[in-house]
Write a protein that holds these residues in place. Sequence first.
Motif, mmCIF file in Angstrom:
data_model
loop_
_atom_site.group_PDB
_atom_site.id
_atom_site.type_symbol
_atom_site.label_atom_id
_atom_site.label_comp_id
_atom_site.label_asym_id
_atom_site.label_seq_id
_atom_site.Cartn_x
_atom_site.Cartn_y
_atom_site.Cartn_z
ATOM 1 N N ASP A 145 -21.275 0.558 0.937
ATOM 2 C CA ASP A 145 -21.542 0.607 -0.505
ATOM 3 C C ASP A 145 -23.018 0.678 -0.858
ATOM 4 O O ASP A 145 -23.392 1.333 -1.840
ATOM 5 C CB ASP A 145 -20.936 -0.623 -1.189
ATOM 6 C CG ASP A 145 -19.446 -0.726 -0.980
ATOM 7 O OD1 ASP A 145 -18.790 0.328 -0.846
ATOM 8 O OD2 ASP A 145 -18.922 -1.860 -0.933
ATOM 9 N N ALA A 202 -19.245 -4.322 4.123
ATOM 10 C CA ALA A 202 -19.203 -3.686 2.803
ATOM 11 C C ALA A 202 -20.553 -3.080 2.439
ATOM 12 O O ALA A 202 -20.619 -1.981 1.872
ATOM 13 C CB ALA A 202 -18.774 -4.709 1.754
ATOM 14 N N THR A 254 -15.288 -8.746 -2.993
ATOM 15 C CA THR A 254 -15.644 -7.892 -1.850
ATOM 16 C C THR A 254 -14.430 -7.738 -0.948
ATOM 17 O O THR A 254 -13.785 -8.736 -0.608
ATOM 18 C CB THR A 254 -16.797 -8.498 -1.038
ATOM 19 O OG1 THR A 254 -17.898 -8.787 -1.906
ATOM 20 C CG2 THR A 254 -17.258 -7.541 0.052
ATOM 21 N N VAL A 255 -14.130 -6.507 -0.565
ATOM 22 C CA VAL A 255 -13.014 -6.221 0.335
ATOM 23 C C VAL A 255 -13.527 -5.412 1.517
ATOM 24 O O VAL A 255 -14.333 -4.487 1.346
ATOM 25 C CB VAL A 255 -11.892 -5.454 -0.401
ATOM 26 C CG1 VAL A 255 -10.781 -5.055 0.575
ATOM 27 C CG2 VAL A 255 -11.322 -6.295 -1.532
ATOM 28 N N PRO A 260 -14.030 -2.630 4.023
ATOM 29 C CA PRO A 260 -13.702 -1.199 3.911
ATOM 30 C C PRO A 260 -12.482 -0.781 4.730
ATOM 31 O O PRO A 260 -11.812 0.199 4.382
ATOM 32 C CB PRO A 260 -14.973 -0.510 4.416
ATOM 33 C CG PRO A 260 -16.071 -1.487 4.126
ATOM 34 C CD PRO A 260 -15.457 -2.846 4.358
ATOM 35 N N GLY A 309 -8.064 -6.047 -3.451
ATOM 36 C CA GLY A 309 -9.129 -6.192 -4.439
ATOM 37 C C GLY A 309 -8.581 -6.563 -5.802
ATOM 38 O O GLY A 309 -9.140 -7.426 -6.493
ATOM 39 N N ARG A 332 -9.245 -1.469 2.361
ATOM 40 C CA ARG A 332 -9.285 -1.161 0.939
ATOM 41 C C ARG A 332 -8.102 -0.272 0.530
ATOM 42 O O ARG A 332 -7.446 0.329 1.357
ATOM 43 C CB ARG A 332 -10.612 -0.485 0.580
ATOM 44 C CG ARG A 332 -11.791 -1.451 0.657
ATOM 45 C CD ARG A 332 -13.108 -0.801 0.305
ATOM 46 N NE ARG A 332 -14.200 -1.787 0.362
ATOM 47 C CZ ARG A 332 -15.474 -1.489 0.189
ATOM 48 N NH1 ARG A 332 -15.846 -0.250 -0.052
ATOM 49 N NH2 ARG A 332 -16.394 -2.444 0.264
ATOM 50 N N ARG A 333 -7.873 -0.247 -0.791
ATOM 51 C CA ARG A 333 -6.819 0.562 -1.404
ATOM 52 C C ARG A 333 -5.436 0.109 -0.963
ATOM 53 O O ARG A 333 -4.512 0.905 -0.819
ATOM 54 C CB ARG A 333 -7.030 2.055 -1.122
ATOM 55 C CG ARG A 333 -8.363 2.583 -1.618
ATOM 56 C CD ARG A 333 -8.469 4.088 -1.466
ATOM 57 N NE ARG A 333 -7.481 4.772 -2.287
ATOM 58 C CZ ARG A 333 -7.590 4.979 -3.614
ATOM 59 N NH1 ARG A 333 -8.670 4.565 -4.259
ATOM 60 N NH2 ARG A 333 -6.625 5.602 -4.282
ATOM 61 N N SER A 347 0.849 -1.185 0.000
ATOM 62 C CA SER A 347 0.000 0.000 0.000
ATOM 63 C C SER A 347 0.888 1.238 0.000
ATOM 64 O O SER A 347 2.067 1.180 0.346
ATOM 65 C CB SER A 347 -0.926 0.018 1.221
ATOM 66 O OG SER A 347 -0.179 0.169 2.399
ATOM 67 N N PHE A 380 -12.675 1.259 -9.514
ATOM 68 C CA PHE A 380 -12.090 -0.082 -9.455
ATOM 69 C C PHE A 380 -12.265 -0.803 -10.786
ATOM 70 O O PHE A 380 -11.330 -1.414 -11.317
ATOM 71 C CB PHE A 380 -12.738 -0.888 -8.328
ATOM 72 C CG PHE A 380 -12.240 -2.306 -8.233
ATOM 73 C CD1 PHE A 380 -11.033 -2.586 -7.621
ATOM 74 C CD2 PHE A 380 -12.975 -3.358 -8.758
ATOM 75 C CE1 PHE A 380 -10.552 -3.894 -7.543
ATOM 76 C CE2 PHE A 380 -12.523 -4.660 -8.682
ATOM 77 C CZ PHE A 380 -11.301 -4.930 -8.073
ATOM 78 N N SER A 403 -16.614 2.187 -6.892
ATOM 79 C CA SER A 403 -16.856 0.982 -7.682
ATOM 80 C C SER A 403 -16.459 1.191 -9.137
ATOM 81 O O SER A 403 -15.822 0.332 -9.758
ATOM 82 C CB SER A 403 -18.335 0.586 -7.589
ATOM 83 O OG SER A 403 -18.609 -0.565 -8.366
ATOM 84 N N GLY A 445 -11.400 -10.294 2.777
ATOM 85 C CA GLY A 445 -11.660 -10.246 1.343
ATOM 86 C C GLY A 445 -12.292 -11.539 0.874
ATOM 87 O O GLY A 445 -12.076 -12.608 1.464
#
Length: 367
Positions: A66, A62, A125-126, A128, A136, A131-132, A25, A168, A165, A105
């Motif tokens: 989302d 998630a 699905t990851v 929150p 994913g 994430r990043r 990351s 991604f 979304s 995940g």
Amino acid sequence: MATLSIVPRATGCATKADGGVDIQSRIGTAWVFHGCVDFTWLDADEVGSGEIAGAVALLDAARAVDSPHELPATVASFTADLRHGWDGDRSISAFARDKRGRVTGLAQIFFTPWDNTHLGYLEVTVDPLVRRRGLGRKLFEAGVERIRQEGRTLVLIDGSDHAASVAFADAMGLDRASEGMQRRLQLTTLDWTRLDHEFGEAGDRARDYELLQMPGGTPDGMLTAIARMTEAINDAPTDDLQIEDEVFSPERLRAFEAAQEARGRRLYRLVVRHGAVGELAGHTMVGIDNERPWHGWQYDTSVLRTHRGHRLGLLLKIGMVRWLAEEEPQLRTLDTWNASSNAHMIRVNEVLGYEVLARGISWQQNI
């Protein structure tokens, strides 16, 4: 930083030489190594209660970010997806965990046995909270490779129409293929005077037709006729999706009913039949949640091409809410999805009072 590993039953990650994948990351301008991902795909019957519990918790985390309007997944609904898909699909899953064993995940692939054997449906699905960080992407890439290994050449993936979304999907090189809208009907505020008037006018246009109520499973003697009638759904818009017409058979109908039962949903099917020739002309279906009986899902509504022009779609949909008002008086909401390009069914839904709740995008990639 946590180590991420897809090793549901192992004790550690594989080395890079053995197939492990670095997860990194960005912190400032530097990429910082966190750990590895070791992909182990599990068939539905290999997924244990721990994975199921972890996945349900992940999906709810998630969902809260989302799509907070959606009902939470349950152990029953997730297990049904694993073992049945929508109507007899085969599934495989990979679970990512942190050092404490929490599922962070999930990648799931569904393969339909009935038609469209050139594609695989992929869901990623990851959590929150993580994430990043590259997870994913790794789940997606592993899913694509697994679909390729199955000899399939197209990946389909659905997502919400919101910035994260879409970003991604763009980063994964996916092509936008179709757009849809989720609508919700509030049954507690229906204008019954207006709907009764619309129902009466539709009935006047359809004097040669009769409505048949079919709660629960399809009667054995009607399976073939219902399967043929169900194929009318192939006339619905598919936009740029590279898909073939769906093929319906008595076996597929039974597989769908088994999947619904596993999800804990009771079925209502309303059929319209031409009185003179006895041909089934169209139908609409609804599933009601056993554990959350205030909520239901409006499934397919379709009319055979040779019977269109008699307002049968409107007759069926209003007829369904009238039936549900008698059989399921506690029911408060019905949700449905339509392609944004399906102007005819959108008009029907708006007559009933459905309102837009969310928008979605179907993406695809040739592999």
